[in-house]
Design an enzyme around this catalytic site. Structure first.
Site, PDB file in Angstrom:
ATOM      1  N   CYS A 179    -108.968  97.807  82.862  1.00 23.61           N
ATOM      2  CA  CYS A 179    -108.850  98.257  84.250  1.00 23.61           C
ATOM      3  C   CYS A 179    -108.320  99.690  84.330  1.00 23.61           C
ATOM      4  O   CYS A 179    -109.007 100.623  83.945  1.00 23.61           O
ATOM      5  CB  CYS A 179    -108.000  97.269  85.054  1.00 23.61           C
ATOM      6  SG  CYS A 179    -108.142  97.540  86.828  1.00 23.61           S
TER       7      CYS A 179
ATOM      8  N   HIS B  39    -110.416  92.223  84.095  1.00 27.39           N
ATOM      9  CA  HIS B  39    -109.110  91.780  83.581  1.00 27.39           C
ATOM     10  C   HIS B  39    -109.247  90.544  82.691  1.00 27.39           C
ATOM     11  O   HIS B  39    -108.988  89.416  83.143  1.00 27.39           O
ATOM     12  CB  HIS B  39    -108.161  91.478  84.741  1.00 27.39           C
ATOM     13  CG  HIS B  39    -107.576  92.691  85.377  1.00 27.39           C
ATOM     14  ND1 HIS B  39    -106.413  93.278  84.947  1.00 27.39           N
ATOM     15  CD2 HIS B  39    -108.028  93.452  86.395  1.00 27.39           C
ATOM     16  CE1 HIS B  39    -106.147  94.346  85.683  1.00 27.39           C
ATOM     17  NE2 HIS B  39    -107.117  94.476  86.575  1.00 27.39           N
TER      18      HIS B  39
ATOM     19  N   GLU C  79    -107.275  89.482  80.523  1.00 23.75           N
ATOM     20  CA  GLU C  79    -105.992  88.784  80.295  1.00 23.75           C
ATOM     21  C   GLU C  79    -105.798  87.652  81.301  1.00 23.75           C
ATOM     22  O   GLU C  79    -105.157  86.643  80.978  1.00 23.75           O
ATOM     23  CB  GLU C  79    -104.820  89.785  80.321  1.00 23.75           C
ATOM     24  CG  GLU C  79    -104.357  90.256  81.691  1.00 23.75           C
ATOM     25  CD  GLU C  79    -105.247  91.310  82.337  1.00 23.75           C
ATOM     26  OE1 GLU C  79    -106.349  91.570  81.823  1.00 23.75           O
ATOM     27  OE2 GLU C  79    -104.843  91.875  83.370  1.00 23.75           O
TER      28      GLU C  79
END
Ligand code: MN
Length: 247
Positions: free
Chosen positions: A112, A216, A218
């Site tokens: 990002c 993203h 994660e």
């Protein structure tokens, strides 16, 4: 022995027993994903850019994490009312990390804001606000649903990201209002959503193991998304090579 993965941090004000104070924060979803992939995460608070070289000496891989907007003066951009959490001190530290990482071919996963930092550090520029310029509001979905995908990204099959996830398409989340405008020299755009927003950058020199995604992973990893787990696994595998760790 696990490779050491540095993760850049953001600087929100949080409540502490000493009142409201600035903190250096790495969301736990990042450290969870790194640990799950077999790495040992360490937090990197911003320090003087001149220290970046010695930090890169001591880590085996780097996650350029998400966060606020880059100061537009660094890429010849204009201020916009929706810009937030601008922190030139963080920007300049992370630009220095990128340049050191490039010179050493340090394994990097840029996420990002991290993809945007990479692009600006190496001479690219950004779209200051996607809704104002492109009209799409599909790139900023916040709240608990960030662990689920909602956008399809088409990825160049010969890119490092496609190789890492073993796919030329990914269903991703999207929590950003800025995007790549001009791609930095030495890189190409290698993934897009249907509205043309750049979601992947790929280095011309594939001997630098750098994975750069606008989404993203994660968060998606929380729900065991295979492509997201594969991105962190690829980072840790490259970091093992960097550290000469044999499993
Ligand atoms: Mn997006």
């Amino acid at each position: 022995m696990n490779p050491i993965i540095g993760i850049t941090s953001r600087q929100p004000v949080i409540k502490t027993s000493g009142g409201e104070l600035e903190a250096h924060v790495v969301n736990k979803v990042y450290t969870d994903a790194v640990i799950r992939a077999g790495g040992t995460p360490i937090t990197l608070p911003p320090v003087a850019p001149s220290e970046a070289s010695r930090i890169v000496d001591r880590i085996d891989g780097l996650v350029l994490s998400g966060g606020g907007d880059i100061d537009p003066s660094f890429y010849g951009g204009k201020p916009h009312d929706d810009m937030y959490a601008i922190d030139p001190r963080r920007d300049e530290f992370e630009f220095a990390l990128v340049r050191e990482a490039q010179s050493r071919k340090l394994p990097v996963l840029a996420i990002c804001r991290g993809l945007q930092v990479l692009n600006v550090a190496l001479g690219g520029s950004l779209i200051e606000d996607i809704p104002s310029e492109i009209g799409s509001t599909d790139h900023s979905v916040r709240g608990p649903e960030v662990v689920n995908c909602h956008q399809t990204v088409k990825i160049e099959p010969d890119s490092l990201v496609a190789a890492a996830i073993n796919n030329s398409e990914a269903c991703v989340n999207s929590i950003h209002h800025q995007a790549v405008r001009q791609v930095a020299p030495g890189f190409r755009a290698a993934g897009w959503t249907s509205d043309g927003v750049v979601e992947v950058l790929d280095p011309d020199d594939h001997s630098w193991p750098i994975l750069a995604v606008q989404w993203h992973p994660e968060y998606l990893a929380v729900e065991d998304d295979e492509a997201s787990l594969a991105l962190f696994a690829a980072l840790v595998e490259s970091a093992n090579h960097q550290a000469n760790i044999t499993q």
